[in-house]
Design an enzyme around this catalytic site. Structure first.
Site, PDB file in Angstrom:
ATOM      1  N   SER A 123       0.837  -1.202   0.000  1.00 51.66           N
ATOM      2  CA  SER A 123       0.000   0.000   0.000  1.00 51.66           C
ATOM      3  C   SER A 123       0.875   1.257   0.000  1.00 51.66           C
ATOM      4  CB  SER A 123      -0.965  -0.044   1.185  1.00 51.66           C
ATOM      5  OG  SER A 123      -1.936   0.961   1.098  1.00 51.66           O
ATOM      6  N   ASP A 136      -4.585   8.345  -0.231  1.00 53.66           N
ATOM      7  CA  ASP A 136      -4.695   8.791   1.156  1.00 53.66           C
ATOM      8  C   ASP A 136      -5.015  10.274   1.292  1.00 53.66           C
ATOM      9  OD1 ASP A 136      -4.018   6.212   1.872  1.00 53.66           O
ATOM     10  OD2 ASP A 136      -1.884   6.671   1.978  1.00 53.66           O
ATOM     11  N   HIS A 149      -4.782  -0.584  -4.140  1.00 51.40           N
ATOM     12  CA  HIS A 149      -6.208  -0.752  -3.803  1.00 51.40           C
ATOM     13  C   HIS A 149      -7.101  -0.336  -4.971  1.00 51.40           C
ATOM     14  CE1 HIS A 149      -5.092  -1.127   0.511  1.00 51.40           C
ATOM     15  NE2 HIS A 149      -4.294  -0.101   0.292  1.00 51.40           N
TER      16      HIS A 149
END
Length: 229
Positions: free
Chosen positions: A120, A135, A157
């Site tokens: 990630s 984010d 993701h």
């Protein structure tokens, strides 16, 4: 260089990092001494994050030291056989690494042969910049430039799905926004459960799901496991 860049750390029905353990074991090649970069962790302490990572990797014979806990973090990185960068908030991760002077030492040790493992946010940090993170920018990292170990941008993701009734942008629309202002970029939409390995000069896609590559002015290109970048 040897890299393992994972979209995420957990899959449904599996324990944390369970799906990654065979991949990690395959790339260890005798390496056992690891430093862990826990700075992306915001809602968990860096000690807890390090302990969790160490416990998962112990069966592989990997010894994990949290970089936040050592007196000389630069020296610890320079002597590491493995650099592990955990997920969380990418802006916080980059800010801490930049302020502590760790970006260049990480790049140098990986280029000298250390294995880089990141999931990630840790996968984002390996890219030229963190501009493809998902984010919230909770802190200012004083620039988006990252490690540039992997030459393309990764969006971890990746999914284009939207909840029913949701009117916000899809992930592809967000990526297309970036390509308008930075048309030189190539962006990999890496879905959960997928990964990219770099070994012996080749970057290879792995995982069960279709990955997409985005370039300015072009349709998204679907890629399957085994594709070499």
């Amino acid at each position: 260089m040897e890299l393992l860049l994972l979209s995420n750390s957990t899959l449904p029905g599996k324990a944390w990092l369970e799906h990654a353990l065979p991949l990690i074991a395959e790339q260890l090649q005798g390496r056992r001494s690891a430093v862990f970069i826990p700075f992306a962790g915001v809602t968990q302490t860096w000690d807890d994050y390090t302990e969790k990572t160490a416990a998962v990797l112990a069966p592989l014979g990997v010894s994990v030291t949290g970089i936040h806990s050592v007196v000389d973090p630069v020296a610890a990185i320079e002597n590491a056989e493995i650099v592990i960068v955990g997920g969380g908030n990418t802006f916080q991760l980059l800010k801490q690494c930049r302020e502590r002077g760790l970006l260049a030492p990480i790049t140098d040790v990986v280029k000298r042969g250390a294995l880089y493992i990141g999931w990630s946010a840790g996968a984002n940090l390996a890219c030229p910049t963190i501009r493809t993170t998902n984010d919230m920018p909770i802190v200012d990292p004083q620039g988006f430039d990252a490690l540039n170990l992997f030459p393309l941008q990764i969006n971890p993701h990746f999914t284009n799905a939207l909840p029913e009734g949701h009117k916000g942008e899809t992930r592809e629309q967000r990526i297309r926004e970036l390509l308008v202002v930075a048309p030189e970029l190539t962006i990999i939409g890496l879905p959960e459960g997928n990964w990219i390995t770099v070994s012996k000069g080749h970057a290879t896609l792995g995982g069960p799901n279709t990955t997409y590559v985005f370039k300015a002015g072009e349709e998204a290109v679907p890629l399957e496991a085994g594709h070499r970048f």
